[in-house]
Design an enzyme around this catalytic site. Structure first.
Site, PDB file in Angstrom:
ATOM      1  N   ASN A 449       0.848  -1.187   0.000  1.00  0.00           N
ATOM      2  CA  ASN A 449       0.000   0.000   0.000  1.00  0.00           C
ATOM      3  C   ASN A 449       0.887   1.242   0.000  1.00  0.00           C
ATOM      4  O   ASN A 449       1.676   1.452   0.924  1.00  0.00           O
ATOM      5  CB  ASN A 449      -0.895   0.020   1.242  1.00  0.00           C
ATOM      6  CG  ASN A 449      -1.752   1.274   1.316  1.00  0.00           C
ATOM      7  OD1 ASN A 449      -2.738   1.393   0.603  1.00  0.00           O
ATOM      8  ND2 ASN A 449      -1.373   2.225   2.163  1.00  0.00           N
ATOM      9  N   GLU A 450       0.788   2.029  -1.073  1.00  0.00           N
ATOM     10  CA  GLU A 450       1.474   3.322  -1.180  1.00  0.00           C
ATOM     11  C   GLU A 450       2.967   3.240  -0.873  1.00  0.00           C
ATOM     12  O   GLU A 450       3.486   3.950  -0.010  1.00  0.00           O
ATOM     13  CB  GLU A 450       0.813   4.365  -0.276  1.00  0.00           C
ATOM     14  CG  GLU A 450      -0.610   4.694  -0.681  1.00  0.00           C
ATOM     15  CD  GLU A 450      -1.184   5.873   0.098  1.00  0.00           C
ATOM     16  OE1 GLU A 450      -0.416   6.575   0.772  1.00  0.00           O
ATOM     17  OE2 GLU A 450      -2.398   6.084   0.032  1.00  0.00           O
ATOM     18  N   ASN A 500      -5.584   4.994  -4.442  1.00  0.00           N
ATOM     19  CA  ASN A 500      -6.027   5.739  -3.263  1.00  0.00           C
ATOM     20  C   ASN A 500      -6.090   7.216  -3.634  1.00  0.00           C
ATOM     21  O   ASN A 500      -5.058   7.894  -3.696  1.00  0.00           O
ATOM     22  CB  ASN A 500      -5.049   5.554  -2.096  1.00  0.00           C
ATOM     23  CG  ASN A 500      -4.935   4.117  -1.629  1.00  0.00           C
ATOM     24  OD1 ASN A 500      -5.728   3.271  -2.009  1.00  0.00           O
ATOM     25  ND2 ASN A 500      -3.953   3.831  -0.797  1.00  0.00           N
ATOM     26  N   TYR A 506      -8.458  15.459   0.112  1.00  0.00           N
ATOM     27  CA  TYR A 506      -7.078  15.889  -0.151  1.00  0.00           C
ATOM     28  C   TYR A 506      -6.928  16.459  -1.559  1.00  0.00           C
ATOM     29  O   TYR A 506      -6.001  17.221  -1.837  1.00  0.00           O
ATOM     30  CB  TYR A 506      -6.106  14.721   0.039  1.00  0.00           C
ATOM     31  CG  TYR A 506      -6.125  14.137   1.428  1.00  0.00           C
ATOM     32  CD1 TYR A 506      -5.693  14.880   2.523  1.00  0.00           C
ATOM     33  CD2 TYR A 506      -6.589  12.851   1.656  1.00  0.00           C
ATOM     34  CE1 TYR A 506      -5.727  14.352   3.803  1.00  0.00           C
ATOM     35  CE2 TYR A 506      -6.621  12.314   2.934  1.00  0.00           C
ATOM     36  CZ  TYR A 506      -6.192  13.068   3.995  1.00  0.00           C
ATOM     37  OH  TYR A 506      -6.224  12.538   5.255  1.00  0.00           O
ATOM     38  N   TRP A 586     -13.055   4.498   2.227  1.00  0.00           N
ATOM     39  CA  TRP A 586     -12.152   4.622   3.367  1.00  0.00           C
ATOM     40  C   TRP A 586     -12.817   5.545   4.374  1.00  0.00           C
ATOM     41  O   TRP A 586     -12.883   6.723   4.168  1.00  0.00           O
ATOM     42  CB  TRP A 586     -10.788   5.187   2.942  1.00  0.00           C
ATOM     43  CG  TRP A 586      -9.790   5.078   4.049  1.00  0.00           C
ATOM     44  CD1 TRP A 586      -9.462   6.027   4.977  1.00  0.00           C
ATOM     45  CD2 TRP A 586      -8.998   3.933   4.368  1.00  0.00           C
ATOM     46  NE1 TRP A 586      -8.520   5.559   5.851  1.00  0.00           N
ATOM     47  CE2 TRP A 586      -8.221   4.268   5.501  1.00  0.00           C
ATOM     48  CE3 TRP A 586      -8.885   2.657   3.830  1.00  0.00           C
ATOM     49  CZ2 TRP A 586      -7.331   3.370   6.085  1.00  0.00           C
ATOM     50  CZ3 TRP A 586      -7.994   1.775   4.405  1.00  0.00           C
ATOM     51  CH2 TRP A 586      -7.228   2.140   5.510  1.00  0.00           C
ATOM     52  N   LYS A 607     -12.793   9.233   9.145  1.00  0.00           N
ATOM     53  CA  LYS A 607     -13.379   9.023   7.819  1.00  0.00           C
ATOM     54  C   LYS A 607     -14.390   7.880   7.795  1.00  0.00           C
ATOM     55  O   LYS A 607     -14.942   7.557   6.745  1.00  0.00           O
ATOM     56  CB  LYS A 607     -12.285   8.765   6.785  1.00  0.00           C
ATOM     57  CG  LYS A 607     -11.355   9.950   6.553  1.00  0.00           C
ATOM     58  CD  LYS A 607     -10.418   9.693   5.399  1.00  0.00           C
ATOM     59  CE  LYS A 607      -9.396  10.784   5.255  1.00  0.00           C
ATOM     60  NZ  LYS A 607      -8.420  10.795   6.364  1.00  0.00           N
TER      61      LYS A 607
END
Length: 739
Positions: A449-450, A500, A506, A586, A607
């Site tokens: 992930n990321e 994502n 964001y 999310w 969230k």
């Protein structure tokens, strides 16, 4: 001459011959007291443990008789109490557990311990002898303890658990807390000397690979890893004819079968096998079922009972492993999306962490059942188990509910490219795959992930993980979640890809207004097409704004109305784009993050569509319920915005029925049809000073549902929204903390 003896002497001779024959068979077949065995027995040993928090890492320096040990019951964890309060220095160190094993030791049996998880490093001791260690916070692990047990003295198990930071253990980053402890159940397992293997990353010992599945036929490759824990065994030739109709090679019978929901046998196969002493070996059978009843997600999560057995040639049961399996096939078309059993099946997903308010990671099965019930109520059909391997109990519940699962290892944000880190990460991947491979709900293995490229090149290690996953399981794709295009080669390592992105949080909200802009992500995955692996916005249920504007993520102000607006626009955009094969909100639930101080609270990622304690469903939950669930519903939004200082207000209602009628103070406001996304808005409704009773009546399909709320109009009421916020808006893509 002997055969001509009189009858009495002939009887004596026959007895002697039978005795000689039985002794021969006993020597050849190993048919002694060790072979008289029943199926395995599994004991939950969660009760009567004792715990002490102590930095000492050596057993010979820990005082097992100290009065400082506190009685506890598993599952148990530490650190969440301090972390929830925002203490970034919550305890990361060593904790010790001890227990007297209440065991009726039998010398013709084998004994194993299975731990659901321990965070992060566990060392297990039996009667002061080191049995083994496990590195990694999320996979189950276990050991055979037979040779360490005493049949005359009390048997003591001691476990040290250390959740300090280790450079060789993922996760090294991430927006979630890593607690310590034995936070899942522990089992003592008793088996015969011959059994299905229990120490292969504590897998089931039987793998049911679905090599071909359709409406007409299902083919399963069933691999049984069978362990002979005896010294009995020999290079064996043939059984005597009396044991079977034909001469068969081998010493045991390996049999597999499928039972339907009425426990009727619908397919079976068996072979005789030869097992050498002190060896574990794989044996494969191909099982065929005509016209199978397929597992079709939430629409029809049909499960067969899969049974694998080891038996004596005479039929006596030696060991049995039973589990539920569902027969299904799936694929992703780069243009048309996800297909389940050759039918279009868009994944309407959520993500979740495993923690709970005031409980941490030590959640019970009842807690997990509540989580799954909430996910089902909302109408979701897929779950991303972020960002690590979740429990057996959770995946079992997903099998039964028909919820497709994205399971992943905790390779989040940062990575260490040395050999030790690579080895530990591979072992975490093996834990996950071997323990979950038989679950029909699992559709993909998550690799990372990321991940962000820094000093060293991570491509080799990530490719090794991908090849390992494909070798372990040829029936499922690998997947990863990314947030940037800085290293496109990394994004093409897994078979499929998730993005994502957080438009409206964001990223600018305007990104949701033009679905064509998702074309830029379309060819970033290896096989084409993509999903949104994360999207959403924060919401404090005490923050409300009648006409909200996009807030600053790290600021105090997180109005619930803005979160709902973001999810409304996101679903409209994503669901109208065929090659986006799924989206994962999310997050399903608020969760703890000691790094955060925003939204008017500390140490919380807000969230979630449901609050951390699972008590309150936010408005966005009901939006998805209206769009995803077939259960008739109606919901007036902004109920918690119960004191208002503007005389005119919109009344927004979610419903999946065909029309909505609205009343204010018993006066009819109007009747309208919801739009294509099940939203009905009555604009510029005038309130009176004081209390206003709002009633919404949704009707259709020969039924009528009602919802109501009281709002108070007070022109002098002051909102808690700050007049000015000087914090800088952050753009997503920082390796996990942006989530």
């Amino acid at each position: 001459m002997i055969l001509k003896k009189k009858n009495g002497n002939w009887f004596v001779l026959r007895v002697i011959l039978i005795g000689i024959t039985l002794n021969f068979f006993s020597l050849v077949f190993g048919q002694n007291s060790n072979r008289k065995s029943l199926p395995r027995t599994v004991f939950n040993i969660n009760s009567d443990w004792h715990f002490i928090k102590n930095e000492i890492k050596s057993l010979d320096k820990i005082n097992l008789n100290s009065n400082d040990w506190q009685p506890i019951k598993l599952p148990h964890n530490w650190g969440f109490q301090e972390a929830q309060k925002g203490n970034k220095e919550y305890y990361k160190g060593v904790g010790w557990y001890k227990k007297l094993l209440d065991i009726n030791f039998k010398k013709n049996k084998r004994y194993f311990l299975r731990f659901g998880a321990a965070s992060k490093v566990a060392n297990v001791y039996i009667n002061n002898k080191h049995v083994g260690a496990h590195r990694g916070s999320f996979g189950a692990f276990g050991f055979e303890i037979t040779k360490y047990l005493s049949d005359t003295e009390p048997n003591i198990v001691v476990v040290s658990v250390d959740n300090s930071k280790f450079t060789d253990i993922a996760p090294l980053g991430g927006d979630f807390n890593v607690y310590g402890g034995l936070y899942r159940s522990v089992f003592l397992i008793e088996t015969a000397k011959v059994s299905f293997a229990l120490t292969d990353h504590v897998s089931k010992g039987v793998t049911w690979l679905q090599s071909e599945v359709s409406d007409e036929k299902a083919l399963l490759e069933v691999i049984g890893w069978i362990s002979n824990g005896t010294s009995n065994g020999l290079p064996f030739t043939h059984f005597p004819k009396e044991i079977g109709e034909t001469i068969q090679e081998g010493r045991y019978l390996y049999r597999v079968k499928l039972l339907d929901h009425q426990d009727k046998e619908v397919a079976a196969k068996e072979i005789y096998i030869n097992i050498s002493p002190n060896l574990t070996a794989p044996y494969t059978l191909t099982l065929e079922l005509q016209n199978p009843h397929l597992w079709h997600g939430t629409k029809d999560p049909y499960l067969y009972k899969a049974v694998a057995e080891v038996r004596e040639p005479n039929g006596e049961l030696v060991d049995r492993v039973t589990q539920n399996i569902g027969l299904r096939s799936f694929y992703i078309d780069a243009e048309k999306g996800f297909f389940l059993n050759d039918k279009p099946y868009r994944l309407r997903g959520v993500s979740k962490h495993q923690d709970r308010k005031d409980i941490g990671w030590a959640v019970s099965k009842e807690h997990l059942e509540e989580d799954i019930d909430l996910i089902k109520e909302m109408g979701a059909n897929a779950l991303r188990c972020a960002h690590y391997q979740h429990s057996d109990d959770l995946v079992d519940l997903c099998d039964k509910a028909g919820i497709l699962v994205w399971s992943e290892i905790p390779l989040v944000g940062s990575m260490n490219e040395d050999k030790a880190f690579a080895e530990t990460t591979k072992n975490q991947l093996k834990d996950m795959i071997r323990q979950q491979i038989n679950h029909p709900s699992v559709f993909a293995w998550g690799l990372f992930n990321e991940i962000h490229v820094k000093k060293n090149d991570p491509h080799r290690m990530l490719m090794d993980l991908k090849l390992l996953a494909n070798a372990e399981d040829k029936t499922r794709p690998t997947i990863a979640a990314t947030s940037h295009m800085a290293a496109p080669e990394i994004n093409k390592i897994p078979n499929i890809l998730g993005w994502n992105r957080y438009p409206g949080w964001y990223d600018p909200f305007e990104h949701l207004k033009n679905a064509k802009q998702w074309n830029k992500y379309k060819n970033t995955s290896k096989d084409g097409g993509f999903c949104f692996s994360e999207h959403g916005a924060g919401a404090n249920i005490k923050h409300h704004e009648q006409n909200p504007e996009q807030p600053v993520p790290k600021s105090f102000w997180h109005p619930e109305e803005w979160q709902a607006k973001v999810h409304e626009a996101a679903w409209e955009s994503y669901s109208s784009t065929p090659y986006i094969w799924g989206s994962f909100v999310w997050n399903m639930f608020d969760f703890a993050s000691v790094k955060r101080e925003e939204g008017g609270v500390i140490a919380l990622n807000d969230k979630g569509l449901v609050t951390f304690n699972r008590k309150t469903k936010k408005d966005a939950f009901y939006f998805y319920k209206a769009n995803w669930s077939n259960t008739p519903m109606v919901h007036i939004t902004s109920k918690r915005h119960d004191i208002r200082n503007e005389v005119e207000t919109p009344i927004k209602i979610y419903t999946n029925l065909s029309k909505v009628t609205c009343y204010v103070n018993d006066s009819l406001i109007g009747e309208i049809e919801p739009n294509a996304y099940h939203i009905a808005i009555f604009k510029d409704v005038e309130l009176v000073k004081g209390e206003n009773k709002i009633i919404a009546i949704a009707s259709g399909e020969n039924q009528e549902l009602k919802d109501e709320v009281i709002w108070v109009y007070d022109p002098n009421h002051n909102s808690i929204k700050p007049k000015e916020d000087k914090q800088v808006k952050r753009i997503h893509g920082d390796g996990g903390f942006g989530q």
